[in-house]
Every structure is written in structure tokens, then in C-alpha cells.
Design a protein around this motif. Sequence first.
Motif, short mmCIF file in Angstrom:
data_model
loop_
_atom_site.label_atom_id
_atom_site.label_comp_id
_atom_site.label_asym_id
_atom_site.label_seq_id
_atom_site.Cartn_x
_atom_site.Cartn_y
_atom_site.Cartn_z
N SER A 113 0.84 -1.20 0.00
CA SER A 113 0.00 0.00 0.00
C SER A 113 0.87 1.25 0.00
N ALA A 114 0.36 2.30 -0.62
CA ALA A 114 1.08 3.57 -0.64
C ALA A 114 1.00 4.22 0.74
N ALA A 115 1.87 5.18 0.97
CA ALA A 115 1.84 5.92 2.24
C ALA A 115 0.53 6.69 2.33
N ALA A 116 -0.27 6.37 3.33
CA ALA A 116 -1.62 6.93 3.42
C ALA A 116 -1.62 8.40 3.84
N ASN A 117 -0.53 8.86 4.46
CA ASN A 117 -0.53 10.22 4.99
C ASN A 117 -0.12 11.27 3.95
N ARG A 118 0.14 10.85 2.73
CA ARG A 118 0.53 11.81 1.70
C ARG A 118 -0.71 12.45 1.08
N ARG A 188 -8.97 9.27 -5.29
CA ARG A 188 -9.97 8.66 -4.42
C ARG A 188 -9.39 7.54 -3.55
N GLY A 189 -8.34 6.88 -4.05
CA GLY A 189 -7.83 5.71 -3.34
C GLY A 189 -6.58 5.94 -2.53
N SER A 190 -6.01 7.15 -2.61
CA SER A 190 -4.77 7.45 -1.87
C SER A 190 -3.66 6.47 -2.22
N GLY A 191 -3.40 6.35 -3.52
CA GLY A 191 -2.35 5.46 -3.98
C GLY A 191 -2.11 5.63 -5.45
N THR A 192 -1.39 4.69 -6.05
CA THR A 192 -1.07 4.75 -7.47
C THR A 192 -1.36 3.39 -8.11
N PRO A 193 -1.28 3.30 -9.43
CA PRO A 193 -1.48 2.00 -10.08
C PRO A 193 -0.34 1.01 -9.86
N LEU A 194 0.82 1.49 -9.41
CA LEU A 194 1.96 0.59 -9.22
C LEU A 194 1.71 -0.39 -8.07
N PRO A 195 2.11 -1.64 -8.22
CA PRO A 195 1.94 -2.62 -7.13
C PRO A 195 2.65 -2.19 -5.85
N SER A 196 3.75 -1.45 -5.98
CA SER A 196 4.52 -1.06 -4.81
C SER A 196 3.92 0.14 -4.07
N ALA A 197 2.88 0.74 -4.61
CA ALA A 197 2.23 1.89 -3.95
C ALA A 197 0.74 1.87 -4.28
N MET A 198 0.09 0.79 -3.89
CA MET A 198 -1.31 0.60 -4.25
C MET A 198 -2.23 1.45 -3.38
N PRO A 199 -3.45 1.71 -3.86
CA PRO A 199 -4.40 2.54 -3.11
C PRO A 199 -4.73 1.96 -1.73
N ASN A 200 -5.00 2.85 -0.80
CA ASN A 200 -5.38 2.44 0.55
C ASN A 200 -6.88 2.25 0.69
N ARG A 201 -7.63 2.74 -0.28
CA ARG A 201 -9.08 2.58 -0.27
C ARG A 201 -9.53 1.95 -1.58
N LEU A 202 -10.56 1.13 -1.51
CA LEU A 202 -11.11 0.51 -2.71
C LEU A 202 -11.82 1.58 -3.53
N VAL A 203 -11.44 1.70 -4.79
CA VAL A 203 -12.00 2.73 -5.66
C VAL A 203 -13.12 2.13 -6.49
N VAL A 204 -14.32 2.67 -6.34
CA VAL A 204 -15.48 2.18 -7.10
C VAL A 204 -16.17 3.34 -7.82
N ALA A 205 -15.51 4.49 -7.88
CA ALA A 205 -16.09 5.67 -8.52
C ALA A 205 -15.54 5.84 -9.93
N GLY A 206 -16.08 6.81 -10.66
CA GLY A 206 -15.60 7.10 -12.00
C GLY A 206 -15.72 5.89 -12.92
N PRO A 207 -14.71 5.64 -13.74
CA PRO A 207 -14.76 4.49 -14.66
C PRO A 207 -14.87 3.15 -13.94
#
Length: 280
Positions: A113-118, A188-207
Motif C-alpha cells: 500500500s502507498a503511504a496513506a498520509n501523503r 480517491r484511493g490514496s495510492g497509485t497503479p503501481l503494485p509497490s504503492a497501491m491505493p489504501n481505499r477501494l475505488v469504485v467511482a468514475g470508470p
Amino acid sequence: MAWWIAVFLSPAVRTATLGSLDPIAVAALDVPLFVLGSALAALGVKAAAVVASGWTALVAAALALYATITTEAGLGVLMMIAAAACSGLALCFVLLGRVPTEWIVRGPFAFRSAAANRPATTHVSATIGQMILFWGFFLVAVPLLISWLEIRWLVSLPVPPFAATAGATLLVLASVLGVASAVTMASRGSGTPLPSAMPNRLVVAGPYRWVRNPMAVAGITQGVGVGLILGSWLVVAYAMIGSLLWNYAVRPLEEADLEKRFGTEFQQYRDTVRCWIPRV
């Protein structure tokens, strides 16, 4: 073995697949190392599987170099690349009983997971930077190389006159989808598409309301669009092979990680939203 029979019976097959190479000299090595080795591998002889797989990969690389230098045997290169891929898969089954797809997400590619505090702007900026690098490599550098090799190996096929226009349209639409999906994930997910910095929240919005991985849909469509623009059937094939690899090798690992991290929330999302075909 059927190919070797065709090589010796048909001058056209021999020229298309071996060029000016002496078929007897090539067969003297290939028949015992690949044909017989593959037969023994099918019987479960592990050493034979290793030899056959290694030999096939070596021949594919050598023939590709030969074709690139001489413009001969292009069809043979494609056949050997396919044979090497199949031989590699067979080797996995002989040695391990399966294809170890989990190796894909080890080391720097392990799910984290990506750093959530960023702040969201940091994740969005990182995502845009990643997209520039990935698009530059997978949608520019690799397709241009494949297209050049296709021409060099004399394996090009004619394309309809509207292919470039259709490809440009697909590329633009898919790029818009890709950018929208990436920005939505980052913001929305507080992360990136990279496996090493994945979102901290499940994204179900937008596309993500319509398909589970719109970025994969966008990427494959972009690849097809680039292939049509270049008039390269091999680039289109490259994009389609990428879709198969993602669907059968990467997606199960990614979704297993999402289920582990988000539990019931992801299970409900997975059961409601399809992976490739948008829900209506």
C-alpha cells in the motif's frame, strides 16, 4: 516433426522459415535436442524438458538475429518464438506442476500500500509520472521496435486504408479512459497503479463503476490503436497477448490481494461489476 517434414518436402516452407540456412545442418541439432527432447519431456523426464526448452529459446534468439541481419526466415522466427513460449510453459508444468505466476509480484513488484498520509496531489503527480514512463515504453518504444522487426523480417500484412484513422480514434478514446481511471484511483484511493504503492481505499467511482480495471481495458485498447496506426499486425498481436497475460496471470493475483485487504467490500464489488465488459 511435421514442420521438419514440410521443410524437406516444400521449398517454399524451407525458404520462408529457414532462409538460406542448410536444413540438414539445422535438423542435425534440432531433431535430437527439441523434437526428441520434447517427446521425453512429455513422458516426464525433467532433464529433457530443461534441454528442450533451453534449446528452443536459443534457436529463437539466434534465428531472430539471423533474420534481422539478412531479412530471411522471418516466418521461422515467429514460429520459434511461439515454440519457445510453449516450451517454457511446458517446462513449468514438468518441473513445478503449474505456472508460478506469483513470481510476478515478488521483490520490487510485490503488492504494498502507498503511504496513506501523503496528500492526493502527491499520488496524482506520481501516477502521471508513471503513466508517462509506461506509455513511452509500452506504447511507443516497444511497438516501434516490433513494427520495425516486422518489416525487417518481411512478415508484414496489408492493412485497410482506414486502419490508421480507426487506430487514432481508439488511441485517443482509450487514453482519455486511462487518464480518467488513473487520476480517479490516485485521488480517491490514496495510492497509485503501481503494485509497490497501491491505493489504501477501494475505488469504485468514475470508470470503476463500469468495469473493475478500466486501466487494463484502456491499455489494451491503446496497444491495438497503436498497432493500427503503424499498420502492424504484430503490434496488435502484442496488445492482445498482453491482455491474455494480464487476465490470466496478473489479475488473479491482484484481485486476491484486493480481497485480502478489503474483504467483503471487494467481494461485493467483484460480484457486481464485470472485469472487461461494462455493465449497463
